[in-house]
Design a protein around this motif. Structure first.
Motif, mmCIF file in Angstrom:
data_model
loop_
_atom_site.group_PDB
_atom_site.id
_atom_site.type_symbol
_atom_site.label_atom_id
_atom_site.label_comp_id
_atom_site.label_asym_id
_atom_site.label_seq_id
_atom_site.Cartn_x
_atom_site.Cartn_y
_atom_site.Cartn_z
ATOM 1 N N GLU A 1 13.523 4.156 7.304
ATOM 2 C CA GLU A 1 12.940 3.687 6.314
ATOM 3 C C GLU A 1 11.286 3.404 6.608
ATOM 4 N N VAL A 2 10.576 4.163 6.020
ATOM 5 C CA VAL A 2 9.272 4.100 6.224
ATOM 6 C C VAL A 2 8.562 3.417 5.066
ATOM 7 N N ILE A 3 8.075 1.970 5.409
ATOM 8 C CA ILE A 3 7.213 1.605 4.103
ATOM 9 C C ILE A 3 5.857 1.645 4.325
ATOM 10 N N LYS A 4 5.022 2.601 3.245
ATOM 11 C CA LYS A 4 3.672 2.854 3.725
ATOM 12 C C LYS A 4 2.961 1.659 2.994
ATOM 13 N N ILE A 5 2.297 0.733 3.588
ATOM 14 C CA ILE A 5 1.474 -0.295 3.176
ATOM 15 C C ILE A 5 0.025 0.008 3.103
ATOM 16 N N ARG B 1 8.551 5.086 1.138
ATOM 17 C CA ARG B 1 8.172 4.327 0.181
ATOM 18 C C ARG B 1 6.935 3.662 0.259
ATOM 19 N N THR B 2 6.351 3.264 -0.849
ATOM 20 C CA THR B 2 4.915 2.626 -0.752
ATOM 21 C C THR B 2 4.660 1.633 -1.518
ATOM 22 N N MET B 3 3.777 0.723 -1.117
ATOM 23 C CA MET B 3 3.384 -0.451 -1.759
ATOM 24 C C MET B 3 1.881 -0.752 -1.387
ATOM 25 N N THR B 4 1.288 -1.678 -2.055
ATOM 26 C CA THR B 4 -0.063 -1.993 -1.817
ATOM 27 C C THR B 4 0.249 -3.712 -1.406
ATOM 28 N N LEU B 5 -0.954 -3.975 -0.614
ATOM 29 C CA LEU B 5 -0.953 -5.236 0.027
ATOM 30 C C LEU B 5 -2.472 -5.527 0.371
ATOM 31 N N ASN B 6 -3.114 -6.455 -0.075
ATOM 32 C CA ASN B 6 -4.435 -6.728 0.356
ATOM 33 C C ASN B 6 -4.152 -7.881 1.370
ATOM 34 N N ARG C 1 3.315 7.938 -5.825
ATOM 35 C CA ARG C 1 2.005 7.517 -6.345
ATOM 36 C C ARG C 1 1.790 6.046 -5.647
ATOM 37 N N LEU C 2 0.507 5.743 -5.645
ATOM 38 C CA LEU C 2 0.036 4.448 -5.018
ATOM 39 C C LEU C 2 0.939 3.278 -5.261
ATOM 40 N N GLY C 3 1.437 2.697 -4.626
ATOM 41 C CA GLY C 3 2.241 1.537 -4.979
ATOM 42 C C GLY C 3 3.404 1.562 -5.822
ATOM 43 N N ALA C 4 3.932 2.606 -5.648
ATOM 44 C CA ALA C 4 5.208 3.009 -6.540
ATOM 45 C C ALA C 4 6.411 2.082 -6.347
ATOM 46 N N ASP C 5 6.495 1.668 -5.015
ATOM 47 C CA ASP C 5 7.572 0.804 -4.599
ATOM 48 C C ASP C 5 7.402 -0.678 -4.458
ATOM 49 N N ALA D 1 -2.003 -10.548 -10.414
ATOM 50 C CA ALA D 1 -3.143 -11.312 -10.989
ATOM 51 C C ALA D 1 -4.075 -11.751 -9.867
ATOM 52 N N GLN D 2 -3.438 -12.402 -8.666
ATOM 53 C CA GLN D 2 -4.271 -12.615 -7.741
ATOM 54 C C GLN D 2 -4.872 -11.647 -6.845
ATOM 55 N N GLN D 3 -4.504 -10.352 -7.183
ATOM 56 C CA GLN D 3 -5.230 -9.228 -6.452
ATOM 57 C C GLN D 3 -4.721 -9.277 -4.896
ATOM 58 N N VAL D 4 -3.592 -9.911 -4.797
ATOM 59 C CA VAL D 4 -2.900 -9.769 -3.478
ATOM 60 C C VAL D 4 -2.126 -8.169 -3.491
ATOM 61 N N LEU D 5 -1.956 -7.684 -4.442
ATOM 62 C CA LEU D 5 -1.418 -6.293 -4.607
ATOM 63 C C LEU D 5 -2.259 -5.351 -5.013
#
Length: 397
Positions: free
Chosen positions: A32-36, A65-70, A368-372, A393-397
């Motif tokens: 399970e690869v989580i692309k950050i 899987r893909t997620m965004t993280l600052n 797509r970007l941040g889908a998961d 809202a805090q722009q962490v994601l």
């Protein structure tokens, strides 16, 4: 079906080609690869508006899987470390020093999870005088001698067409990760590992190095389509009536089969061509004689003739021909898909085959970007929807 890395969780902080190919292979093997990615997406995704850039991104980020993280935000860093606690591997290919500047270096990661395998890809390594040089496929090809050894001796050097430095490093990084996982399984010890693009490429110079040392440094580095070590002949790309064909003779039997197939006994009887050593010495004459004969055949007809006579050869094919290759499609190595973002495209699966598994069965297109993002935070860190929205809202994601 059960794949070799089922149950292994990989945090993927990689970008462009090098690291993403290593994590692609892990994903295709069942991890399970989580692309950050940063909130704006990794560099290759940002190129997707440019002509053709979407294709490599889709190729390298399937089954993830893909997620965004600052990671520059303190809360983003905290969330990553919470994910590290639950993971087996973290992979990144930032420039050396970036992870330390983010306060996410080896010591911090190891404190969060002593069993974590920390894998790092770089251009020239974490130490040494080249450590901080910018490293892209082109620059590494230049630094490793690949460009100097590619092309015709009378012309300027050219780069290799494929991105060999990126992908060679990605393959080595995958190998290092799997080796470390094997060691951890046996001993419980988790290691930090690194692979540099420069060091991964160096072994590919074997034939060039053989020519260099064998000639005392006197031979031209660029040998065009001839054998890089200039130790085999015929070994070249020869013209046909409608294209080109690559022919190689590794031994005297291959040479005999070639001249028999081409019905040119005069070449077999020519005293200049009796042994491979003599043919190499008279390489220009050999290539000229072979080319004069091959011009009289179509590419397909000559290929069929030589294959029937067991001569190692292959037609020089276009990218369109390779994309539609019936052999690769029948084996499931290539497949056409309807990508949710990019439309109908052809994508590779994995060159690694595991007995009892179908390479194409588990394929999931790149997301797509941040889908998961929401699902991962809810499942793994037990955050609720309101908390996730607050992080946005805090722009962490």
């Amino acid at each position: 079906m059960s794949y070799p890395f089922a149950g292994i969780t990989v945090l993927d902080l990689t970008q462009i080609y090098n690291g993403p190919y290593a994590t692609f292979l892990l994903a295709q093997a069942g991890a399970e690869v989580i692309k950050i990615e940063p909130p704006g997406g990794e560099h290759l995704r940002k190129r997707s508006g440019a002509s053709g850039a979407a294709m490599p991104f889709a190729m390298l980020n399937a089954n993830k899987r893909t997620m965004t993280l600052n990671l520059k935000a303190p809360r983003g860093r905290e969330l990553l470390l919470q994910l590290v606690e639950q993971s087996d591997v973290l992979v990144e290919n930032f420039a050396p020093g970036v992870m330390d500047r983010l306060n996410l270096g080896e010591k911090v990661l190891r404190e969060a999870n002593p069993r974590l395998i920390y894998a790092s890809g770089s251009g020239y390594g974490k130490t040494g005088p080249y450590r901080d040089y910018p490293a892209m496929d082109l620059t590494v090809q230049a630094m490793t001698g690949v460009i100097d050894t590619t092309g015709y001796p009378e012309d300027p050097p050219v780069k290799s067409g494929p991105a060999i430095a990126d992908f060679m490093a990605g393959i080595h990084l995958y190998g290092a990760i799997t080796t470390a996982l094997f060691e951890r399984e046996r001993t419980g010890q988790a290691r930090t590992i690194e692979v540099s693009m420069m060091e991964a490429v160096y072994p590919t110079l074997a034939s060039s190095l053989g020519l260099y040392y064998g000639s005392g440094g006197g031979a031209a580095a660029r040998t065009a389509n001839r054998h890089t070590g200039m130790s085999l002949c015929p070994y070249n790309v020869y013209p046909t009536s409608d294209g080109y064909i690559a022919i190689i003779t590794n031994n005297e039997q291959h040479w005999r089969w070639l001249v028999e197939a081409l019905k040119c006994p005069q070449l077999a009887e020519d005293e200049r061509f009796v042994t491979v050593k003599q043919r190499v010495f008279n390489m220009d004459a050999v290539d000229h004689a072979i080319a004069e004969i091959t011009r009289g055949y179509s590419k397909a007809a000559l290929f069929d003739l030589l294959i029937k006579n067991r001569v190692p050869c292959a037609p020089v094919r276009t990218l369109v021909e390779v994309v539609n290759d019936p052999h690769l499609h029948e084996r499931g190595s290539l497949r056409w898909i309807e990508h949710p973002e990019y439309g109908r495209i052809v994508v590779p699966t994995t060159p690694l085959r595991f007995s009892g598994e179908d390479a194409a069965v588990a394929y999931q297109p790149s997301a797509r970007l941040g889908a998961d993002t929401t699902a991962i935070l809810e499942e793994r860190l037990s955050l609720d929807a309101a908390q996730v929205e607050e992080l946005r809202a805090q722009q962490v994601l």
